[in-house]
Design a protein around this motif. Structure first.
Motif, PDB file in Angstrom:
ATOM      1  N   PRO A  66       4.834  55.235  -3.160  1.00  0.00           N
ATOM      2  CA  PRO A  66       5.348  56.212  -2.484  1.00  0.00           C
ATOM      3  C   PRO A  66       7.205  56.138  -1.780  1.00  0.00           C
ATOM      4  N   PHE A  67       6.926  54.163  -1.605  1.00  0.00           N
ATOM      5  CA  PHE A  67       8.184  54.113  -0.512  1.00  0.00           C
ATOM      6  C   PHE A  67       8.834  53.280  -2.046  1.00  0.00           C
ATOM      7  N   PHE A  68       8.605  53.412  -3.020  1.00  0.00           N
ATOM      8  CA  PHE A  68       9.937  52.189  -3.732  1.00  0.00           C
ATOM      9  C   PHE A  68      11.071  53.458  -3.634  1.00  0.00           C
ATOM     10  N   MET A  69      11.829  54.499  -3.531  1.00  0.00           N
ATOM     11  CA  MET A  69      13.217  54.794  -3.333  1.00  0.00           C
ATOM     12  C   MET A  69      13.893  54.651  -1.878  1.00  0.00           C
ATOM     13  N   MET A  70      13.045  54.546  -1.247  1.00  0.00           N
ATOM     14  CA  MET A  70      13.289  53.926   0.462  1.00  0.00           C
ATOM     15  C   MET A  70      14.859  52.978   0.179  1.00  0.00           C
ATOM     16  N   GLN A  71      15.828  53.003   1.420  1.00  0.00           N
ATOM     17  CA  GLN A  71      16.767  52.107   1.215  1.00  0.00           C
ATOM     18  C   GLN A  71      15.845  50.879   1.772  1.00  0.00           C
ATOM     19  N   GLY A  72      16.826  50.143   1.264  1.00  0.00           N
ATOM     20  CA  GLY A  72      15.680  48.565   1.620  1.00  0.00           C
ATOM     21  C   GLY A  72      15.003  47.764   0.405  1.00  0.00           C
ATOM     22  N   LEU A  73      14.157  48.768   0.232  1.00  0.00           N
ATOM     23  CA  LEU A  73      13.193  48.617  -0.628  1.00  0.00           C
ATOM     24  C   LEU A  73      13.143  49.024  -2.635  1.00  0.00           C
ATOM     25  N   SER A  74      14.203  49.809  -2.795  1.00  0.00           N
ATOM     26  CA  SER A  74      14.187  50.448  -3.777  1.00  0.00           C
ATOM     27  C   SER A  74      14.914  49.002  -4.722  1.00  0.00           C
ATOM     28  N   HIS A  75      15.346  47.983  -4.303  1.00  0.00           N
ATOM     29  CA  HIS A  75      15.992  47.408  -5.046  1.00  0.00           C
ATOM     30  C   HIS A  75      14.518  46.093  -5.854  1.00  0.00           C
ATOM     31  N   TYR A  76      13.453  46.330  -5.043  1.00  0.00           N
ATOM     32  CA  TYR A  76      12.569  45.129  -5.919  1.00  0.00           C
ATOM     33  C   TYR A  76      11.111  45.742  -5.794  1.00  0.00           C
ATOM     34  N   VAL A  77      12.021  46.923  -6.620  1.00  0.00           N
ATOM     35  CA  VAL A  77      10.549  47.745  -7.515  1.00  0.00           C
ATOM     36  C   VAL A  77      10.281  47.092  -8.566  1.00  0.00           C
ATOM     37  N   MET A  78      11.255  46.558  -8.949  1.00  0.00           N
ATOM     38  CA  MET A  78      11.093  45.770 -10.650  1.00  0.00           C
ATOM     39  C   MET A  78      10.405  44.425 -10.151  1.00  0.00           C
ATOM     40  N   PRO A  79      10.629  43.658  -9.297  1.00  0.00           N
ATOM     41  CA  PRO A  79       9.407  42.240  -8.983  1.00  0.00           C
ATOM     42  C   PRO A  79       8.445  42.390  -8.418  1.00  0.00           C
ATOM     43  N   ILE A  80       7.803  43.843  -7.906  1.00  0.00           N
ATOM     44  CA  ILE A  80       6.551  44.226  -6.889  1.00  0.00           C
ATOM     45  C   ILE A  80       5.941  44.557  -8.445  1.00  0.00           C
ATOM     46  N   THR A  81       6.115  44.785  -9.209  1.00  0.00           N
ATOM     47  CA  THR A  81       5.738  45.712 -10.347  1.00  0.00           C
ATOM     48  C   THR A  81       5.469  44.311 -10.833  1.00  0.00           C
ATOM     49  N   PHE A  82       6.249  43.772 -11.228  1.00  0.00           N
ATOM     50  CA  PHE A  82       5.696  42.316 -12.019  1.00  0.00           C
ATOM     51  C   PHE A  82       4.788  41.846 -11.725  1.00  0.00           C
ATOM     52  N   VAL A  83       4.872  41.377  -9.868  1.00  0.00           N
ATOM     53  CA  VAL A  83       3.634  41.206  -9.130  1.00  0.00           C
ATOM     54  C   VAL A  83       2.209  41.370  -9.267  1.00  0.00           C
ATOM     55  N   TYR A  84       2.777  42.679  -9.548  1.00  0.00           N
ATOM     56  CA  TYR A  84       1.337  43.446  -9.642  1.00  0.00           C
ATOM     57  C   TYR A  84       0.847  43.333 -11.094  1.00  0.00           C
ATOM     58  N   VAL A  85       1.737  43.643 -12.158  1.00  0.00           N
ATOM     59  CA  VAL A  85       1.515  43.091 -13.457  1.00  0.00           C
ATOM     60  C   VAL A  85       0.974  40.925 -13.237  1.00  0.00           C
ATOM     61  N   ILE A  86       1.059  40.591 -13.319  1.00  0.00           N
ATOM     62  CA  ILE A  86       1.092  39.043 -12.874  1.00  0.00           C
ATOM     63  C   ILE A  86      -0.351  38.703 -12.175  1.00  0.00           C
ATOM     64  N   ALA A  87      -0.355  39.797 -11.567  1.00  0.00           N
ATOM     65  CA  ALA A  87      -1.637  39.141 -10.373  1.00  0.00           C
ATOM     66  C   ALA A  87      -3.167  40.350 -11.429  1.00  0.00           C
ATOM     67  N   GLN A  88      -2.743  40.546 -11.852  1.00  0.00           N
ATOM     68  CA  GLN A  88      -3.979  41.454 -12.912  1.00  0.00           C
ATOM     69  C   GLN A  88      -4.837  40.245 -13.915  1.00  0.00           C
ATOM     70  N   PHE A  89      -3.505  39.749 -13.707  1.00  0.00           N
ATOM     71  CA  PHE A  89      -3.518  38.894 -14.909  1.00  0.00           C
ATOM     72  C   PHE A  89      -4.824  37.236 -14.911  1.00  0.00           C
ATOM     73  N   ILE A  90      -3.589  37.960 -14.005  1.00  0.00           N
ATOM     74  CA  ILE A  90      -4.191  36.318 -12.919  1.00  0.00           C
ATOM     75  C   ILE A  90      -5.664  36.542 -12.571  1.00  0.00           C
ATOM     76  N   VAL A  91      -6.639  37.237 -11.973  1.00  0.00           N
ATOM     77  CA  VAL A  91      -7.555  37.527 -12.388  1.00  0.00           C
ATOM     78  C   VAL A  91      -8.281  37.678 -13.532  1.00  0.00           C
ATOM     79  N   VAL A  92      -8.151  38.949 -13.865  1.00  0.00           N
ATOM     80  CA  VAL A  92      -8.505  37.810 -15.811  1.00  0.00           C
ATOM     81  C   VAL A  92      -8.921  37.021 -15.960  1.00  0.00           C
ATOM     82  N   ILE A  93      -7.738  36.653 -15.930  1.00  0.00           N
ATOM     83  CA  ILE A  93      -7.782  34.043 -15.900  1.00  0.00           C
ATOM     84  C   ILE A  93      -8.957  33.623 -16.073  1.00  0.00           C
ATOM     85  N   ALA A  94      -8.719  34.457 -14.169  1.00  0.00           N
ATOM     86  CA  ALA A  94     -10.113  33.548 -13.334  1.00  0.00           C
ATOM     87  C   ALA A  94     -11.207  33.987 -13.685  1.00  0.00           C
TER      88      ALA A  94
END
Length: 276
Positions: A66-94
């Motif tokens: 819900p904060f993705f379109m707020m000023q200052g955070l919108s530039h980090y949407v892709m990095p946050i989403t990327f970390v979200y996806v990677i974190a899930q697969f880290i759990v799967v691998i572990a």
């Protein structure tokens, strides 16, 4: 019935209280809480909460959306989403012996869809700051008045079942009643909004034909959302997603239509502004 009406009245009061903070970050926090609760309910329905690390990853992402379109955070949407996806697969691998990729796919899909769908309510104030409150009301009118119109019309006139296996009580007559209620409600909301703006010295032009068509289409899409939620509950063999709201069930039981209506209205007014 009495409990259902009382709960609905309380929800309306809470909605108006939340809209008081609409143009502040407090509203984003409220939407964030709704996203996390919705994520919890749907993951619980699928029995996917046993893996705590994976659940935490999904809750964290749903809280941030819900904060993705707020000023200052919108530039980090892709990095946050990327970390979200990677974190899930880290759990799967572990923990690959117990955590299946199919489970991660279900968690990703449901969390992603519910979070972004509800977050469009908060995104509206960034895309259309001048009339966003009005558009927000249209979202809720299309979702909730459709539900009420379909419910009461179905009780009075309902004879032909719409989807007997998925939702035995829904009828085609009720669906038509819901569409009419939403269309009329949207037009009335437009007239009221125009009158309020006029009384304050601000002239607002509203495309009432587009508004009526939006209310009609949003109602149909909202009923699709309702049926989709019913389909999930049927497949998961549960009656309600939760019990937080007496007479209504959980967050997803009450907001299932809104989950489809909100992004639809958001997209309509993004490209075809109703008020100007």
């Amino acid at each position: 019935m009495k409990q259902r009406i009382i709960t609905a009245a309380i929800l309306i009061v809470i909605l108006f209280a939340a809209l008081f903070f609409y143009y502040t970050p407090v509203f984003n926090v409220i939407v964030s809480i709704i996203c996390m609760m919705a994520t919890y309910e749907i993951l619980h329905a699928y029995g996917l909460l046993k893996n705590i690390p994976l659940s935490i990853v999904n809750f964290a992402f749903s809280a941030l959306v819900p904060f993705f379109m707020m000023q200052g955070l919108s530039h980090y949407v892709m990095p946050i989403t990327f970390v979200y996806v990677i974190a899930q697969f880290i759990v799967v691998i572990a923990d690959s012996k117990r955590v299946m990729v199919s489970q991660v796919a279900t968690m990703f899909f449901t969390t992603f869809v519910t979070s972004f769908a509800f977050s469009t309510i908060a995104y509206m104030k960034v895309v259309h700051p001048q009339h966003s409150m009005f558009y927000c009301f249209i979202m809720f009118i299309a979702a909730w008045i459709t539900d009420s119109g379909a419910y009461f019309t179905g009780r009075l006139l309902g004879k032909h079942k719409m989807a007997p296996y998925i939702s035995p009580h829904k009828t085609w007559e009720g669906a038509v009643g819901g569409v009419l209620a939403s269309t009329i409600g949207a037009v009335i909301a437009g007239l009221v909004y125009q009158a309020i703006c006029s009384s304050s010295g601000t002239m607002v032009e509203i495309d009432f034909l587009l508004l009526a068509l939006t209310g009609c289409a949003a109602s149909i899409i909202g009923e699709l959302g309702d049926l989709s939620a019913s389909c999930i509950k049927r497949q998961c063999n549960i009656k309600d997603f939760g019990s937080i709201m007496p007479g209504h069930g959980g967050i997803l039981d009450r907001f299932d239509s809104l989950m489809f209506v909100a992004p639809f209205v958001f997209l309509v007014v993004k490209y075809f502004p109703i008020a100007g």
